[in-house]
Design an enzyme around this catalytic site. Structure first.
Site, PDB file in Angstrom:
ATOM      1  N   ALA A  29       0.865  -1.180   0.000  1.00  0.00           N
ATOM      2  CA  ALA A  29       0.000   0.000   0.000  1.00  0.00           C
ATOM      3  C   ALA A  29       0.901   1.230   0.000  1.00  0.00           C
ATOM      4  O   ALA A  29       2.075   1.154   0.395  1.00  0.00           O
ATOM      5  CB  ALA A  29      -0.900  -0.017   1.225  1.00  0.00           C
TER       6      ALA A  29
ATOM      7  N   GLY B 158       0.649  -5.081   0.844  1.00  0.00           N
ATOM      8  CA  GLY B 158      -0.569  -5.188   0.035  1.00  0.00           C
ATOM      9  C   GLY B 158      -0.353  -5.952  -1.267  1.00  0.00           C
ATOM     10  O   GLY B 158      -1.309  -6.501  -1.831  1.00  0.00           O
TER      11      GLY B 158
ATOM     12  N   GLU C 229      -0.621  -9.487  -0.299  1.00  0.00           N
ATOM     13  CA  GLU C 229      -2.047  -9.710  -0.010  1.00  0.00           C
ATOM     14  C   GLU C 229      -2.874  -9.781  -1.296  1.00  0.00           C
ATOM     15  O   GLU C 229      -3.810 -10.571  -1.400  1.00  0.00           O
ATOM     16  CB  GLU C 229      -2.568  -8.595   0.916  1.00  0.00           C
ATOM     17  CG  GLU C 229      -1.978  -8.703   2.316  1.00  0.00           C
ATOM     18  CD  GLU C 229      -2.214  -7.448   3.159  1.00  0.00           C
ATOM     19  OE1 GLU C 229      -1.879  -6.352   2.690  1.00  0.00           O
ATOM     20  OE2 GLU C 229      -2.740  -7.578   4.279  1.00  0.00           O
TER      21      GLU C 229
ATOM     22  N   GLU D 236       4.914  -4.926   7.207  1.00  0.00           N
ATOM     23  CA  GLU D 236       4.181  -3.828   7.857  1.00  0.00           C
ATOM     24  C   GLU D 236       4.708  -3.476   9.242  1.00  0.00           C
ATOM     25  O   GLU D 236       4.692  -2.303   9.635  1.00  0.00           O
ATOM     26  CB  GLU D 236       2.683  -4.164   7.951  1.00  0.00           C
ATOM     27  CG  GLU D 236       1.935  -4.104   6.634  1.00  0.00           C
ATOM     28  CD  GLU D 236       1.963  -5.416   5.852  1.00  0.00           C
ATOM     29  OE1 GLU D 236       2.754  -6.319   6.202  1.00  0.00           O
ATOM     30  OE2 GLU D 236       1.188  -5.522   4.892  1.00  0.00           O
TER      31      GLU D 236
END
Ligand code: COA
Length: 259
Positions: free
Chosen positions: A65, A110, A113, A133
């Protein structure tokens, strides 16, 4: 439809290749890219596109992200950002058709993911994976704690998430995070060949198989077995089952109608 950060190629019948194309920031997912992904997934015509391939432009699949965008978020905005990404990834997971991640490079945060929301992951040997993260003071927010544990087991998922370590494609293969690792210049040919193999299968059966496997995920054994029984039975109400079995008995290739 025109997108700023997505490119798609429908030139092969039945197959769509979607490329996330924001290479200057390693395809990091900002809200514009997420909105485009959402629009793309929500509008895909699954009668003409029967396999979706997702890849990234440049040296990354998706490097996570967008940290610049996330850095200023407060609690409520963080909640919304996570919910938004997770909702889109669930839409990808729930698409009627198989989705293959062609992981060309960094699949971090992300990006890992996103790859995990796809049905199948094929990686270039240059790819790397991780959920870094914790190094930023957060945890995975687009369903990584859930899907990574499901894919590789809680022990390995916890190690990867607590350390934030980046692992190679070969290590991802060893732990079951990816299905296959290939040379960089073979990546697209390999996923296209896999998609073409899927296209020869009875489309309704593939759809039922996907639904059944996804819905079985969190059920008890009895519920899962009963659910499979229902989908299995539904196959016998399709033209494709009649055609598939007749073709076998008549020693010819089946012609499936997607019905
Ligand atoms: N969010 C925002 N920008 C990102 C990004 C992210 N997740 N990942 C990379 N970028 C940007 C970098 O800031 C850099 O921008 P700049 O050229 O304006 O400085 C550009 O993409 C290229 O990245 P760079 O770090 O220079 O490439 P690299 O090859 O040296 O390193 C990584 C690649 C992937 C190891 C490194 O970019 C990285 O650690 N990215 C963050 C990964 C991460 O923590 N993801 C989880 C986020 S929740």
């Amino acid at each position: 439809m025109e997108y700023q950060f997505l490119k798609y190629d429908n030139s092969r019948e039945g197959i769509c290749v979607l490329t996330i194309a924001s290479p200057a920031t390693l395809n990091a997912l900002n809200t514009t890219i997420l909105a485009e992904l959402d629009a793309f997934v929500s509008s895909i015509d699954t009668s003409s596109t029967r396999v979706l391939i997702i890849t990234g432009e440049g040296k990354a699949f998706v490097a996570g992200a967008d940290i610049a965008q996330m850095s200023g978020l407060n609690h409520d905005e963080g909640y919304e950002f996570g919910r938004y990404g997770a909702t889109i990834f669930k839409k990808i997971e729930d698409l009627e058709i198989p989705v293959i991640a062609a992981v060309n490079g960094f699949a971090l945060g992300g990006g890992c993911e996103l790859a995990m929301s796809c049905d199948i992951r094929v990686a270039s040997v240059k790819a790397s994976f991780g959920q870094p993260e914790v190094n930023l003071g957060i945890i995975p927010g687009f369903s990584g704690t859930y899907r990574l544990s499901k894919l590789v087991g809680q022990g390995i998922a916890k190690e990867l998430i607590y350390t934030g370590d980046r692992i190679s494609a070969d290590e991802a293969l060893r732990i079951g995070l990816v299905n296959k690792v290939v040379a960089p210049d073979e990546l697209m040919d390999t996923v296209i060949a896999m998609a073409e193999r899927i296209l020869t299968s009875a489309p309704v059966a593939v759809r039922y198989a996907k639904r059944c496997i996804n819905e079985n995920y969190d059920l008890t054994a009895d519920e899962a077995i009963a659910l499979e029984n229902r989908y299995f039975a539904q196959c016998f109400a399709t033209a494709d089952q009649k055609e598939g079995m007749s073709a076998f008995l008549e020693k010819r290739k089946p012609t499936f109608e997607n019905k």
